[in-house]
Design a protein around this motif. Sequence first.
Motif, mmCIF file in Angstrom:
data_model
loop_
_atom_site.group_PDB
_atom_site.id
_atom_site.type_symbol
_atom_site.label_atom_id
_atom_site.label_comp_id
_atom_site.label_asym_id
_atom_site.label_seq_id
_atom_site.Cartn_x
_atom_site.Cartn_y
_atom_site.Cartn_z
ATOM 1 N N ALA A 32 14.482 -24.407 -16.546
ATOM 2 C CA ALA A 32 14.656 -24.299 -15.009
ATOM 3 C C ALA A 32 13.817 -25.683 -14.631
ATOM 4 O O ALA A 32 14.349 -26.048 -13.682
ATOM 5 C CB ALA A 32 13.958 -23.111 -14.759
ATOM 6 N N GLY A 33 12.701 -25.838 -15.175
ATOM 7 C CA GLY A 33 11.981 -27.119 -14.429
ATOM 8 C C GLY A 33 12.820 -28.185 -14.937
ATOM 9 O O GLY A 33 12.859 -29.373 -13.880
ATOM 10 N N ALA A 34 13.358 -28.636 -15.998
ATOM 11 C CA ALA A 34 14.285 -29.661 -16.177
ATOM 12 C C ALA A 34 15.390 -29.738 -15.105
ATOM 13 O O ALA A 34 15.807 -30.902 -14.817
ATOM 14 C CB ALA A 34 14.726 -29.669 -17.646
ATOM 15 N N LEU A 39 24.729 -20.133 -11.614
ATOM 16 C CA LEU A 39 25.510 -20.582 -12.882
ATOM 17 C C LEU A 39 25.073 -19.217 -13.844
ATOM 18 O O LEU A 39 25.608 -19.442 -15.059
ATOM 19 C CB LEU A 39 25.052 -21.976 -13.469
ATOM 20 C CG LEU A 39 25.757 -23.096 -12.580
ATOM 21 C CD1 LEU A 39 25.545 -24.330 -13.279
ATOM 22 C CD2 LEU A 39 27.256 -23.018 -12.439
ATOM 23 N N GLY A 40 24.059 -18.680 -13.564
ATOM 24 C CA GLY A 40 23.628 -17.480 -14.443
ATOM 25 C C GLY A 40 24.174 -15.957 -13.985
ATOM 26 O O GLY A 40 23.519 -15.307 -14.240
ATOM 27 N N TRP A 41 25.290 -16.281 -13.221
ATOM 28 C CA TRP A 41 25.840 -15.229 -12.844
ATOM 29 C C TRP A 41 26.126 -13.961 -13.865
ATOM 30 O O TRP A 41 26.297 -12.789 -13.806
ATOM 31 C CB TRP A 41 27.097 -15.245 -11.967
ATOM 32 C CG TRP A 41 27.972 -16.016 -12.663
ATOM 33 C CD1 TRP A 41 28.233 -17.508 -12.762
ATOM 34 C CD2 TRP A 41 29.063 -15.563 -13.615
ATOM 35 N NE1 TRP A 41 29.191 -17.755 -13.645
ATOM 36 C CE2 TRP A 41 29.844 -16.487 -14.031
ATOM 37 C CE3 TRP A 41 29.377 -14.252 -14.014
ATOM 38 C CZ2 TRP A 41 30.797 -16.464 -15.073
ATOM 39 C CZ3 TRP A 41 30.742 -14.060 -14.967
ATOM 40 C CH2 TRP A 41 31.170 -15.129 -15.601
ATOM 41 N N TRP A 42 26.294 -14.561 -15.037
ATOM 42 C CA TRP A 42 26.678 -13.653 -16.247
ATOM 43 C C TRP A 42 25.633 -12.833 -16.954
ATOM 44 O O TRP A 42 25.897 -11.814 -17.338
ATOM 45 C CB TRP A 42 27.431 -14.461 -17.225
ATOM 46 C CG TRP A 42 26.529 -15.734 -17.368
ATOM 47 C CD1 TRP A 42 26.661 -17.056 -17.149
ATOM 48 C CD2 TRP A 42 25.438 -15.817 -18.409
ATOM 49 N NE1 TRP A 42 25.632 -17.834 -17.477
ATOM 50 C CE2 TRP A 42 24.913 -17.376 -18.428
ATOM 51 C CE3 TRP A 42 24.739 -14.734 -19.335
ATOM 52 C CZ2 TRP A 42 23.693 -17.667 -19.207
ATOM 53 C CZ3 TRP A 42 23.658 -15.194 -20.033
ATOM 54 C CH2 TRP A 42 23.166 -16.649 -20.011
ATOM 55 N N SER A 43 24.372 -13.120 -16.500
ATOM 56 C CA SER A 43 23.328 -12.552 -17.100
ATOM 57 C C SER A 43 22.778 -11.407 -16.150
ATOM 58 O O SER A 43 22.883 -11.405 -14.770
ATOM 59 C CB SER A 43 22.111 -13.524 -17.238
ATOM 60 O OG SER A 43 20.869 -12.970 -17.704
ATOM 61 N N VAL A 47 16.800 -15.335 -16.024
ATOM 62 C CA VAL A 47 17.907 -16.326 -16.390
ATOM 63 C C VAL A 47 18.680 -16.822 -15.387
ATOM 64 O O VAL A 47 19.004 -17.933 -15.309
ATOM 65 C CB VAL A 47 18.755 -15.454 -17.491
ATOM 66 C CG1 VAL A 47 19.975 -16.433 -17.745
ATOM 67 C CG2 VAL A 47 17.726 -15.263 -18.642
ATOM 68 N N ARG A 48 18.966 -16.115 -14.433
ATOM 69 C CA ARG A 48 19.534 -16.456 -13.160
ATOM 70 C C ARG A 48 18.793 -17.190 -12.454
ATOM 71 O O ARG A 48 19.553 -18.190 -11.692
ATOM 72 C CB ARG A 48 20.086 -14.985 -12.453
ATOM 73 C CG ARG A 48 20.908 -13.893 -13.076
ATOM 74 C CD ARG A 48 21.663 -12.860 -12.268
ATOM 75 N NE ARG A 48 22.389 -13.515 -10.959
ATOM 76 C CZ ARG A 48 23.060 -12.753 -10.308
ATOM 77 N NH1 ARG A 48 23.023 -11.507 -10.371
ATOM 78 N NH2 ARG A 48 24.010 -13.397 -9.527
ATOM 79 N N VAL A 73 21.113 -23.726 -9.663
ATOM 80 C CA VAL A 73 21.042 -25.351 -9.629
ATOM 81 C C VAL A 73 21.563 -25.579 -8.202
ATOM 82 O O VAL A 73 22.493 -24.890 -7.555
ATOM 83 C CB VAL A 73 21.943 -26.061 -10.565
ATOM 84 C CG1 VAL A 73 21.454 -25.476 -11.957
ATOM 85 C CG2 VAL A 73 23.544 -25.818 -10.542
ATOM 86 N N ASN A 74 21.449 -26.943 -7.753
ATOM 87 C CA ASN A 74 21.652 -27.332 -6.554
ATOM 88 C C ASN A 74 22.797 -28.412 -6.535
ATOM 89 O O ASN A 74 22.754 -28.929 -7.783
ATOM 90 C CB ASN A 74 20.360 -28.032 -5.890
ATOM 91 C CG ASN A 74 20.791 -28.606 -4.405
ATOM 92 O OD1 ASN A 74 21.146 -29.901 -4.352
ATOM 93 N ND2 ASN A 74 20.495 -27.746 -3.403
#
Length: 308
Positions: free
Chosen positions: A17-19, A131-135, A140-141, A146-147
């Motif tokens: 997430a930080g990256a 992009l983590g809608w699947w989780s 995770v979400r 992301v921006n």
Amino acid sequence: MESDALGWWGVPLAVIAGAIRVSTPFFFVSLGECVTERSGRINLGLEGTLVMGAMSGYGTACLSGSPWLGILAAGCAGGLFGILHALLCSLPRVNDIALGIALMLFGTGLAFFLGKPFIQPKAPGLPSIDLGWWSSLPQVRSALEVNVLFLAGIAAAPLLAWGFRNSRWGMIVRMVGDSSDAARAMGYSPDRVRLLATAFGGFMAGVGGSFLSLYYPGAWSESLSSGQGITAVALVIFARWNPLGCFWASLLFGGAGALGPALQSVGVTEGYYLFNAAPYMLTLLILILSSSSRRRLAGAPAELSVTR
């Protein structure tokens, strides 16, 4: 904290997430500086340009209500600083490194002065893409939120790499960076090419600054930037003036910057400040490993002042 529910598995998740978040300003500043340096000029004033872009973007978003206008204003402010740097560097007996340091101080001070009215007001922020809608896990979400500027940086890196190899403008920029005499013989003005390249680098740094004020951390303050602008110059050297290398180096530095908070969230407090210093220690290590008194840096433009 994000890592509490997942235990130690939260550490790599927090680093990812930080990256994603921390690396975005590095993307834009390093990609812009890569173009500038490939033309044979170095701009050490990017820290001031970054802060000026952050202030301009935040102030414009506050006044207009549109974060997209804020991004445009931030880029234009950065471009103006790039043009100023290029014009002054074209004067006789002006050292681009010393001038860059002067403009860094000037840009930072000017941003702090003009940005005082915008410390309290809240500007509209940039939207994010989930992009983590699947989780079903909120951690995770959150990590995969992301921006759009992050995605734009991903697209810009291969585009610039392709342009340097296959386009006419890329050939001209590389020729000016390797030999001013050859460029003049071909009918191109090195000062004009470097003006455009430095303006582009400033524009990208300004956009990178708008990410800081409009998304992460998402506010304007005098302590907003912590050396991202000057660190990005080291990233370009580390990436050997390759846009794709700048992309991966930015992710590396973003992850290094997130390491300290990630470890602290799972209870690792011993040496906390040392982990927070990881990006700066990495910058110092890169500069030491890439320095050489016997040979020119591999891939460096011949006209670049730091390689002479």
